[in-house]
Motif scaffolding. Sequence first.
Motif, PDB file in Angstrom:
ATOM      1  N   ARG A  65      49.993  81.360 -39.197  1.00 23.58           N
ATOM      2  CA  ARG A  65      50.012  80.037 -38.575  1.00 23.58           C
ATOM      3  C   ARG A  65      50.174  80.145 -37.058  1.00 23.58           C
ATOM      4  NH1 ARG A  65      53.022  78.270 -43.234  1.00 23.58           N
ATOM      5  NH2 ARG A  65      54.987  78.624 -42.126  1.00 23.58           N
ATOM      6  N   THR A  66      51.046  81.078 -36.649  1.00 22.44           N
ATOM      7  CA  THR A  66      51.250  81.280 -35.213  1.00 22.44           C
ATOM      8  C   THR A  66      49.968  81.759 -34.538  1.00 22.44           C
ATOM      9  OG1 THR A  66      53.560  81.850 -35.631  1.00 22.44           O
ATOM     10  CG2 THR A  66      52.648  82.478 -33.487  1.00 22.44           C
ATOM     11  N   GLN A  67      49.255  82.680 -35.203  1.00 25.61           N
ATOM     12  CA  GLN A  67      48.002  83.184 -34.643  1.00 25.61           C
ATOM     13  C   GLN A  67      46.962  82.082 -34.550  1.00 25.61           C
ATOM     14  OE1 GLN A  67      47.022  86.415 -37.251  1.00 25.61           O
ATOM     15  NE2 GLN A  67      48.348  87.888 -36.180  1.00 25.61           N
ATOM     16  N   MET A  68      46.900  81.219 -35.576  1.00 25.03           N
ATOM     17  CA  MET A  68      45.937  80.113 -35.560  1.00 25.03           C
ATOM     18  C   MET A  68      46.245  79.138 -34.438  1.00 25.03           C
ATOM     19  SD  MET A  68      45.507  79.335 -39.632  1.00 25.03           S
ATOM     20  CE  MET A  68      44.525  77.872 -39.337  1.00 25.03           C
ATOM     21  N   VAL A  69      47.542  78.818 -34.239  1.00 32.48           N
ATOM     22  CA  VAL A  69      47.928  77.907 -33.160  1.00 32.48           C
ATOM     23  C   VAL A  69      47.605  78.520 -31.810  1.00 32.48           C
ATOM     24  CG1 VAL A  69      49.880  76.797 -32.015  1.00 32.48           C
ATOM     25  CG2 VAL A  69      49.695  76.736 -34.511  1.00 32.48           C
ATOM     26  N   ALA A  70      47.927  79.821 -31.643  1.00 38.89           N
ATOM     27  CA  ALA A  70      47.656  80.493 -30.370  1.00 38.89           C
ATOM     28  C   ALA A  70      46.170  80.530 -30.068  1.00 38.89           C
ATOM     29  CB  ALA A  70      48.213  81.914 -30.412  1.00 38.89           C
ATOM     30  N   ARG A  71      45.355  80.785 -31.099  1.00 37.67           N
ATOM     31  CA  ARG A  71      43.915  80.818 -30.907  1.00 37.67           C
ATOM     32  C   ARG A  71      43.395  79.445 -30.524  1.00 37.67           C
ATOM     33  NH1 ARG A  71      43.023  83.867 -34.967  1.00 37.67           N
ATOM     34  NH2 ARG A  71      42.706  82.242 -36.502  1.00 37.67           N
ATOM     35  N   ARG A  72      43.966  78.400 -31.122  1.00 38.82           N
ATOM     36  CA  ARG A  72      43.544  77.037 -30.812  1.00 38.82           C
ATOM     37  C   ARG A  72      43.912  76.659 -29.379  1.00 38.82           C
ATOM     38  NH1 ARG A  72      39.602  73.835 -32.323  1.00 38.82           N
ATOM     39  NH2 ARG A  72      40.139  71.645 -32.320  1.00 38.82           N
ATOM     40  N   VAL A  73      45.110  77.117 -28.933  1.00 43.43           N
ATOM     41  CA  VAL A  73      45.556  76.800 -27.580  1.00 43.43           C
ATOM     42  C   VAL A  73      44.666  77.474 -26.547  1.00 43.43           C
ATOM     43  CG1 VAL A  73      47.431  77.182 -25.932  1.00 43.43           C
ATOM     44  CG2 VAL A  73      47.948  76.336 -28.231  1.00 43.43           C
ATOM     45  N   LEU A  74      44.214  78.701 -26.858  1.00 47.93           N
ATOM     46  CA  LEU A  74      43.396  79.451 -25.915  1.00 47.93           C
ATOM     47  C   LEU A  74      41.970  78.923 -25.830  1.00 47.93           C
ATOM     48  CD1 LEU A  74      44.622  83.081 -26.678  1.00 47.93           C
ATOM     49  CD2 LEU A  74      45.147  81.713 -24.662  1.00 47.93           C
ATOM     50  N   GLU A  75      41.533  78.172 -26.855  1.00 50.64           N
ATOM     51  CA  GLU A  75      40.174  77.629 -26.832  1.00 50.64           C
ATOM     52  C   GLU A  75      40.045  76.594 -25.717  1.00 50.64           C
ATOM     53  OE1 GLU A  75      39.222  75.999 -30.588  1.00 50.64           O
ATOM     54  OE2 GLU A  75      39.123  77.926 -31.620  1.00 50.64           O
ATOM     55  N   PRO A  76      38.905  76.561 -25.029  1.00 49.77           N
ATOM     56  CA  PRO A  76      38.719  75.541 -23.989  1.00 49.77           C
ATOM     57  C   PRO A  76      38.621  74.154 -24.608  1.00 49.77           C
ATOM     58  CG  PRO A  76      36.687  76.757 -24.347  1.00 49.77           C
ATOM     59  CD  PRO A  76      37.745  77.457 -25.151  1.00 49.77           C
ATOM     60  N   CYS A  77      39.117  73.148 -23.901  1.00 45.21           N
ATOM     61  CA  CYS A  77      39.040  71.788 -24.422  1.00 45.21           C
ATOM     62  C   CYS A  77      37.599  71.298 -24.332  1.00 45.21           C
ATOM     63  CB  CYS A  77      39.991  70.867 -23.666  1.00 45.21           C
ATOM     64  SG  CYS A  77      39.386  70.338 -22.057  1.00 45.21           S
ATOM     65  N   ASP A  78      37.221  70.432 -25.248  1.00 46.11           N
ATOM     66  CA  ASP A  78      35.856  69.902 -25.226  1.00 46.11           C
ATOM     67  C   ASP A  78      35.805  68.426 -24.835  1.00 46.11           C
ATOM     68  OD1 ASP A  78      37.003  69.051 -27.620  1.00 46.11           O
ATOM     69  OD2 ASP A  78      35.941  70.574 -28.780  1.00 46.11           O
ATOM     70  N   VAL A  79      36.928  67.708 -24.953  1.00 54.29           N
ATOM     71  CA  VAL A  79      36.988  66.293 -24.552  1.00 54.29           C
ATOM     72  C   VAL A  79      38.222  66.093 -23.678  1.00 54.29           C
ATOM     73  CG1 VAL A  79      37.085  63.894 -25.316  1.00 54.29           C
ATOM     74  CG2 VAL A  79      35.885  65.593 -26.712  1.00 54.29           C
ATOM     75  N   PHE A  80      38.011  65.609 -22.462  1.00 55.41           N
ATOM     76  CA  PHE A  80      39.122  65.359 -21.529  1.00 55.41           C
ATOM     77  C   PHE A  80      39.439  63.866 -21.538  1.00 55.41           C
ATOM     78  CE2 PHE A  80      41.244  64.517 -17.565  1.00 55.41           C
ATOM     79  CZ  PHE A  80      42.041  65.639 -17.356  1.00 55.41           C
ATOM     80  N   LEU A  81      40.693  63.518 -21.865  1.00 53.11           N
ATOM     81  CA  LEU A  81      41.128  62.124 -21.926  1.00 53.11           C
ATOM     82  C   LEU A  81      41.817  61.743 -20.617  1.00 53.11           C
ATOM     83  CD1 LEU A  81      42.500  62.073 -25.588  1.00 53.11           C
ATOM     84  CD2 LEU A  81      40.265  61.329 -24.774  1.00 53.11           C
ATOM     85  N   ASN A  82      41.115  60.955 -19.817  1.00 53.16           N
ATOM     86  CA  ASN A  82      41.605  60.495 -18.518  1.00 53.16           C
ATOM     87  C   ASN A  82      42.161  59.090 -18.692  1.00 53.16           C
ATOM     88  OD1 ASN A  82      40.092  58.771 -15.963  1.00 53.16           O
ATOM     89  ND2 ASN A  82      41.701  60.217 -15.472  1.00 53.16           N
ATOM     90  N   HIS A  83      43.461  58.884 -18.400  1.00 48.94           N
ATOM     91  CA  HIS A  83      44.100  57.608 -18.694  1.00 48.94           C
ATOM     92  C   HIS A  83      45.304  57.396 -17.781  1.00 48.94           C
ATOM     93  CE1 HIS A  83      46.756  60.435 -20.597  1.00 48.94           C
ATOM     94  NE2 HIS A  83      47.642  59.493 -20.801  1.00 48.94           N
ATOM     95  N   ARG A  84      45.806  56.163 -17.765  1.00 51.80           N
ATOM     96  CA  ARG A  84      47.020  55.806 -17.042  1.00 51.80           C
ATOM     97  C   ARG A  84      48.165  55.793 -18.054  1.00 51.80           C
ATOM     98  NH1 ARG A  84      50.553  55.661 -13.106  1.00 51.80           N
ATOM     99  NH2 ARG A  84      50.736  53.752 -11.863  1.00 51.80           N
ATOM    100  N   SER A  85      49.125  56.682 -17.881  1.00 48.70           N
ATOM    101  CA  SER A  85      50.163  56.896 -18.894  1.00 48.70           C
ATOM    102  C   SER A  85      50.903  55.620 -19.259  1.00 48.70           C
ATOM    103  CB  SER A  85      51.166  57.950 -18.400  1.00 48.70           C
ATOM    104  OG  SER A  85      50.527  59.192 -18.214  1.00 48.70           O
ATOM    105  N   MET A  86      51.376  54.875 -18.281  1.00 45.62           N
ATOM    106  CA  MET A  86      52.200  53.703 -18.566  1.00 45.62           C
ATOM    107  C   MET A  86      51.418  52.574 -19.242  1.00 45.62           C
ATOM    108  SD  MET A  86      52.725  52.006 -14.785  1.00 45.62           S
ATOM    109  CE  MET A  86      53.568  53.465 -14.188  1.00 45.62           C
ATOM    110  N   ASP A  87      50.081  52.625 -19.190  1.00 49.99           N
ATOM    111  CA  ASP A  87      49.264  51.564 -19.806  1.00 49.99           C
ATOM    112  C   ASP A  87      48.796  51.923 -21.213  1.00 49.99           C
ATOM    113  OD1 ASP A  87      49.495  49.973 -17.593  1.00 49.99           O
ATOM    114  OD2 ASP A  87      47.595  50.576 -16.709  1.00 49.99           O
TER     115      ASP A  87
END
Length: 325
Positions: free
Chosen positions: A20-42
């Motif tokens: 499970r740790t290896q799967m999580v680490a591999r997922r973290v190292l993968e580049p993101c494919d969708v960037f969510l740009n937003h205003r936190s407080m809204d």
Amino acid sequence: MQRNMAMSFFQRRFFSQQRRTQMVARRVLEPCDVFLNHRSMDTKKTVATLLYDHLKRHGFNPFLDNKNMKPGDKLFEKINRAVMECKIGVAVLSPRYTESYFCLHELALLLGCNKKVIPIFCDVKPSQLRVVNNPKWSEDELRRFRRALEEVKFTVGLTFNSSKGNFSEIVNSSSDIIIGSMIELKNEERMQHWASILHIRLLGFLPSLSSHFHYSLRAIDARERKIFRNVQALLHVLVFISWVKYISISYYNYQLFIASQYSNGETYPCSTGQCQVAEFPSIKQTGFHFNLQEQVMAASALVIMMIDYRLIAYVALMRIGVTKK
């Protein structure tokens, strides 16, 4: 016996946790494919987080600051890398969006990197969005932010009113658009990949074929000959496709539809100000020029094709004996 069973149990637990740790680490190292740009407080607790979780469940690797960043990460470095790695940006524009330096910085960077940006206008209209004159921001930054905001304001997006709408609807609609856009980008990448391979192959052996065809063909292995034959077939298909539109009913229907909706010299808002409708890519490809002669030709071609195709169908039915019954 009990000791062996206990050891076996702990070994299984250990290796399961390690996997499970290896799967999580591999997922973290993968580049993101969708960037969510937003205003936190809204929108962080509503649209942004719901969309992030929904995309995660569908196998995507979206970027959301409070989900992907951890203590010790450098803010600008992490955000800038995620923007450059992503395939698509989703800008959740809200009433206080333009007050945030980071929101505008991310948006300008997404557009500056030529990323496709899908805007979601949440509780705000595009005409209400204006960059505030913050004295802490430089003139270059203000100019860059205004240019990015104007571009996204004239981009077709989704609108959502949180007081009347359902959050699940906007999340599902956004996800469908994102998934469709990802599929389109993947297909474009594949086409570019194969085009580059064909280009390299052609540069490698076509010049020799032109000068010493019979001799060099013997030296080319079976794989190269197969590629050469495929290229020839592809060229024949492209030549065929270039004229088949002239016998397509949809081609002339589209021309008449354009003529009914727009007039010659009409413009639309674009990133450079006002652009001619006739210069819009999908309209320009048809070669239509909004004059009466071309409209008459399109209508005449439709009438001729409807008559000819019915005659062809009738003759074909006669040949198989259907019309004799």
